[in-house]
Design an enzyme around this catalytic site. Structure first.
Site, short mmCIF file in Angstrom:
data_model
loop_
_atom_site.label_atom_id
_atom_site.label_comp_id
_atom_site.label_asym_id
_atom_site.label_seq_id
_atom_site.Cartn_x
_atom_site.Cartn_y
_atom_site.Cartn_z
N GLU A 1 31.09 90.21 46.13
CA GLU A 1 29.73 90.36 45.60
C GLU A 1 28.79 89.25 46.04
O GLU A 1 27.59 89.48 46.26
CB GLU A 1 29.76 90.44 44.06
N ASP B 1 31.00 71.08 58.04
CA ASP B 1 32.43 71.26 57.72
C ASP B 1 32.68 71.19 56.22
O ASP B 1 33.60 71.82 55.70
CB ASP B 1 33.31 70.28 58.49
N HIS C 1 18.96 62.81 54.68
CA HIS C 1 20.30 62.81 55.27
C HIS C 1 20.26 62.57 56.78
O HIS C 1 20.59 63.48 57.57
CB HIS C 1 20.99 64.15 54.96
N ASN D 1 31.82 67.16 61.58
CA ASN D 1 31.55 65.72 61.71
C ASN D 1 32.48 64.86 60.84
O ASN D 1 32.26 63.67 60.67
CB ASN D 1 30.07 65.40 61.47
#
Length: 623
Positions: free
Chosen positions: A366, A155, A37, A185
């Site tokens: 939880e 985001d 990435h 971004n």
């Protein structure tokens, strides 16, 4: 700005140069790997440069030093830039970055703790902030040290509810040593993120959750330096407006580039462009930390005394758990308890009463509770025990599986298992939990059947690596073991035996007591059964089970307050598969239950003493 000293132009340029070197390394590594990435890395380049080479305090050759500031990369797919940072800091050889994602390298596609600079595994999005909260809570309230915790989120993952559970937690506990950096971004994996660049909405949301929220240009090293220099009496969110693929001509802020490496020719051209912007090759040295974290030893934590139960007395294992945990808390000030607003049902309230400073109320969240525990346990600082109804751990399964990938040592106690809880009905009945926890790598699954066994399970869990699950029950059952009985992980107990036993019956918790009651019924008909208590469902005591089965004409009957799938019956069947002359018959809950009295429900689902006695007679008749 109070406490803020603006870096000089030389330092600002050095940080810009560092950010561009991180970009280049991320592009080179992902192109060499043929996957990864790079665009997600490039949006965070200035953030990472300022964090690691201006703001954070750490020893670059000792990433796990207890005094170091902590960093969590919640957007784990940006791992190459994290690796680039540690190469820039001098911990990793730069050549190793080109081995990204290779089976021979520790540089996995997402961060994992086999890397000395990674405390928690990330990659399943939305979990990093919860772990960071656990680290920050430990730093502020247990270590009382000056180290700070930084968490970088994307985001896209802000759509995960677990992020907002963590935001609420940090605010409630005033974690002013925690900084979340939101890398806004704009672009997700397949579409733009829902708010794109509506920075004011992100700010209002963070402020509504009780955070100090600052909007910055995420590509301005000066704005970032200033934002990181702000100290407040609340957690801080730095909302950084960035562009995905920043610095990559033709790719920056464009869709359809998520998770795609640059082709080799394109990468070379882009690297030349970025390289031309670098003014100096000189590297910035990391700033060392203040050394004020206490030294901690969590090895070999033992109960201060033997259990003090009387055979025949009755106690619910959920209550025995609370008493045992409080007792163990006196053996080490590193034992902590977390609960999800069920402490008066799980009995962790006993721990809270005796050790109020070491109890963390996580409220009805939880998933976050498990992440907090993982964060608290990092760097072997604490030994956390989390409790709630066993049924509610199912919603935190992703956090639990990631905890295993994180090589975390956490202990989870699930109470109110099975139909034996009675009137509350199926939504509260854990009937899948054994299957769930058995499937988790690194897990140990305890299923104690009386108060003595429960106390021993708590002590063993505190000293067992990995994910420990203790399954406790609501009904009160008789104490069957002496206080000096020895228990070990993977060691079952023969609770009842004779030389004339015809069937081996294996039960745990309430069904072990039903099996003992069935033995009394069968004895009247001159039928003897051997009754086994597995104690741990994983690992299972295969040898004792096989020895018992061979002594009872190869007949095994399992009975459990759990669905058929993945429970005791399937564990036993897996253990004995392929062994000649051994048959396993299962009694378990076969459909979604309903409300009723515990005894009525055990009878309705065929797991009570009468059903066991009937099944035993059926096996003998069949033979």
């Amino acid at each position: 700005m109070e406490g803020y000293h603006k870096p000089d132009q030389q330092k600002l340029q050095a940080l810009k140069d560092t950010a561009n070197r991180l970009r280049i390394s991320s592009i080179q590594a992902t192109t060499a790997a043929g996957s990864g990435h790079p665009t997600s890395c490039c949006s965070a380049a200035e953030i990472m440069a300022v964090l690691f080479f201006h703001t954070m305090r750490y020893k670059s050759q000792d990433p796990r030093n207890p005094h170091n500031d902590r960093f969590v990369l919640s957007k784990g797919h940006a791992a190459p830039i994290l690796y680039a940072v540690w190469a820039e800091a001098g911990f990793l050889p730069e050549a190793e970055l080109l081995n990204l994602r290779k089976i021979s390298s520790d540089l996995d596609g997402h961060p994992v703790p086999k890397q000395a600079f990674t405390d928690v595994a990330t990659g399943s999005l939305g979990q990093g902030l919860g772990a960071a909260c656990g680290m920050a809570y430990t730093g502020k309230y247990f270590d009382k040290a000056s180290y700070r915790v930084y968490c970088l989120l994307g985001d896209g993952e802000l759509s995960e509810g677990s992020v907002w559970e963590a935001m609420a937690f940090a605010s409630i506990y005033k974690l002013d040593n925690l900084v979340a950096i939101l890398d806004i971004n704009r672009l997700g994996q397949s579409d733009p993120a829902p708010l794109q660049h509506q920075m004011d909405i992100y700010q209002k949301r963070c402020e509504a959750f009780g955070w100090h929220a600052i909007i910055v240009d995420g590509h301005s090293v000066e704005e970032l330096c200033k934002a990181f220099g702000q100290a407040k009496h609340q957690p801080t969110a730095i909302i950084a407006k960035t562009f995905k693929g920043r610095g990559i001509t033709g790719v920056e802020d464009k869709e359809s580039w998520h998770g795609k490496p640059l082709p080799k020719n394109m990468a070379e051209q882009i690297i030349q462009e970025i390289y031309s912007q670098i003014q100096s090759k000189k590297k910035i040295l990391a700033t060392p930390p203040q050394e004020d974290a206490p030294s901690v030893d969590i090895a070999n934590i033992r109960m201060p005394s033997l259990p003090s139960y009387k055979v025949g007395d009755k106690i619910a294992t959920r209550k025995a758990y609370g008493q045992a945990l409080a007792k163990l808390g006196h053996a080490s000030d590193r034992i902590i308890a977390l609960d999800g607003d069920t402490k008066n049902s799980t009995f962790s309230e006993i721990f809270k009463k005796e050790h109020p400073d070491r109890f963390i109320e996580c409220y009805i969240a939880e998933q976050n509770m498990v992440s907090i525990a993982v964060g608290c346990a990092t760097r072997n600082r604490m030994v956390p025990f989390c409790s709630t109804f066993a049924a509610f751990f199912t919603r935190a399964f992703d956090q639990i599986r990631m905890a295993a990938i994180s090589e975390s040592n956490i202990n989870l106690c699930g109470s109110h298992c099975g139909v034996s809880i009675g009137e509350d009905g199926p939504s509260q009945m854990a009937l899948e939990d054994l299957a769930m926890f058995r499937s988790v790598p690194t897990s140990t699954v305890f299923y104690p059947s009386d108060g003595v066994a429960t106390e021993k399970a708590v002590e063993l869990a505190a000293n067992t690596k990995g994910i420990c699950f203790i399954r406790t029950s609501r009904p009160e059952n008789a104490i069957i073991y002496n206080n000096n009985e020895d228990f070990q992980v993977g060691q079952a107990k023969v609770v009842l035996k004779s030389k004339d036993d015809q069937v081996t019956v294996i039960g745990a918790g309430v069904t072990l007591h039903e099996a003992l009651a069935a033995a009394e019924l069968l004895k009247k008909e001159k039928i003897n059964i051997r009754v086994l208590d597995p104690f741990t469902i994983k690992p299972l005591d295969r040898k004792l089970i096989l020895d018992s089965a061979r002594a009872t004409k190869g007949r095994i009957l399992t009975v459990e307050d759990h669905y058929y799938e993945g429970g005791i019956g399937e564990a036993v069947s897996s253990a004995v598969v392929g062994e000649p002359g051994i048959t396993v018959t299962h009694l378990a809950v076969n459909r979604v239950p309903r409300s009723g009295k515990p005894a009525e429900l055990l009878k309705m689902f065929g797991i009570d003493k009468d059903a066991i006695a009937q099944a035993v007679k059926g096996l003998i008749t069949k033979a």
